[in-house]
Design an enzyme around this catalytic site. Structure first.
Site, PDB file in Angstrom:
ATOM      1  N   GLN A  59      17.367  -9.013  35.037  1.00  0.00           N
ATOM      2  CA  GLN A  59      17.757  -7.952  33.650  1.00  0.00           C
ATOM      3  C   GLN A  59      16.725  -6.382  33.160  1.00  0.00           C
ATOM      4  O   GLN A  59      16.283  -6.577  32.312  1.00  0.00           O
ATOM      5  CB  GLN A  59      17.837  -9.228  32.822  1.00  0.00           C
ATOM      6  N   SER A  60      16.202  -6.789  34.364  1.00  0.00           N
ATOM      7  CA  SER A  60      15.101  -5.364  33.848  1.00  0.00           C
ATOM      8  C   SER A  60      15.825  -4.053  33.251  1.00  0.00           C
ATOM      9  O   SER A  60      16.338  -3.461  33.343  1.00  0.00           O
ATOM     10  CB  SER A  60      14.444  -5.321  35.681  1.00  0.00           C
ATOM     11  N   ASN A  61      14.953  -3.558  31.939  1.00  0.00           N
ATOM     12  CA  ASN A  61      15.183  -2.669  31.084  1.00  0.00           C
ATOM     13  C   ASN A  61      15.063  -1.872  32.153  1.00  0.00           C
ATOM     14  O   ASN A  61      15.410  -0.529  32.024  1.00  0.00           O
ATOM     15  CB  ASN A  61      14.778  -3.034  29.466  1.00  0.00           C
TER      16      ASN A  61
END
Length: 375
Positions: free
Chosen positions: A99-101
């Site tokens: 879920q890397s921004n």
């Protein structure tokens, strides 16, 4: 002081970059930036409850910086993508959690510029071989056509980001491509310029607001934001203590990492530990939320309308408020600027854990339409 004004007519344009005068002596100074963000971001008073007497908290809304609900990453990408284009790379690689921004922002930035994007995303061993789904950041990444390469957390820990990035770069080069590799979080020495530039924004906004911040606080996850803020605050003469709330690893780890970034930038007058204070705010671990942390996120949203993400700003504000409760005398009467680094899409990954906290809030019911039918 150079004027820092909104210039949205230059959006998606490659521009020559004029570094602030106070930063011109650094060894690494970028010559160009791609205008990808909606900058400067606003600063406003944040009416958080139960603060120490006389304490004011203000918030810099880097969650409003653009890049499809982005945050701090867009500032770094303005300089990194300018280098990628200048060096005539034809695709981009970066790496992060599932879920890397940063991965999502990079995918959007690359698509803006017509560059295919490859994302190396770490997932649990049980899920790394299956379709990653469309939750949160993944939805945006897949909509803009990023190619996702999953690895297990164990593989990531064993091999490291740099080796994984180099391996994928080699594969793409064998296909005739010229990839540009961006490290985790965009936190290279060049990426630090995103928050060196933000320090100039803060300096001007203080002047416009007629106040001076005594402290600046933000989340710290991959070092670049903290390095830029801490060095920028020092060189720009902001006279504000910088507090970094580490959402992974340890304070000592970040002091060491940022010492390396400072050396690459050419700053040798002081070590990282002299420029900022690192606090342990990781709780149960990176991207793992306690009920207390999520309760802080829920209460802040209810009280102020500002939405925090669970991985970065939520943990950081939870840590800041805990420090204020534990040592109110150290914060009493101070003006504190909290840099909201964005990441809203990560909330969707915590929906099940948030459900009990929001029950009874914003209730949904069947509307009685009988009166309307009689109109």
């Amino acid at each position: 002081m150079a004027a820092v004004t909104a210039s949205h007519s230059s959006f998606l344009q490659l521009q020559k970059y004029q570094a602030p005068e106070w930063a011109s002596a650094l060894k690494l100074v970028p010559s160009h930036r791609f205008r990808l963000g909606l900058l400067p971001t606003p600063i406003h008073r944040w009416p958080l409850p139960n603060l120490p007497p006389g304490t004011e908290v203000w918030v810099k809304r880097d969650d409003l910086s653009g890049m499809q609900l982005s945050g701090n990453k867009v500032r770094k990408l303005e300089f990194l993508m300018a280098e990628a284009v200048a060096q005539q790379h034809d695709c981009v690689i970066t790496i992060g959690g599932i879920q890397s921004n940063h991965a999502r922002a990079t995918a959007v930035a690359a698509t803006y510029l017509g560059l295919p994007c490859h994302l190396i995303l770490r997932n649990s061993r049980a899920l790394a071989d299956s379709d990653p789904g469309l939750v949160g950041n993944l939805l945006v990444e897949r909509l803009v056509g990023a190619t996702i390469h999953q690895v297990s957390k164990e593989e990531y820990a064993r091999l490291g980001a740099a080796r994984l990035g180099a391996a994928l770069s080699q594969q793409l080069q064998q296909q005739g491509k010229k990839p540009y590799y961006i490290p985790v979080g965009g936190s290279s020495a060049l990426g630090c310029w995103g928050y060196l530039n933000a320090a100039e924004e803060i300096a001007q906004q203080q002047q416009e607001l007629g106040l001076q911040f005594d402290a600046i606080a933000s989340a710290c996850g991959s070092s670049g934001t903290t390095a830029g803020l801490a060095l920028g605050a020092k060189l720009a003469g902001l006279a504000a203590e910088v507090h970094a709330y580490a959402v992974c690893d340890s304070p000592d780890y970040f002091y060491e990492e940022i010492d390396g970034l400072l050396q690459q930038l050419g700053y040798t007058e002081a070590g990282a530990s002299q420029l900022f204070t690192a606090h342990n705010a990781k709780g149960l671990g990176y991207a793992i939320s306690t009920d207390e942390e999520l309760k802080t996120v829920q209460e802040v949203a209810l009280d102020t309308g500002v939405l925090l993400d669970p991985v970065y700003s939520g943990k950081a504000l939870h840590g800041l408020l805990a420090d204020m409760r534990a040592q109110p005398q150290q914060w009493q009467g101070k003006k504190v600027l909290f840099v909201h680094t964005g990441g809203l899409l990560g909330m969707y990954d915590k929906a099940d854990q948030l459900q009990p906290l929001v029950e009874g809030l914003g209730r949904s019911s069947r509307m009685d339409v009988s009166a309307a039918m009689q109109q």
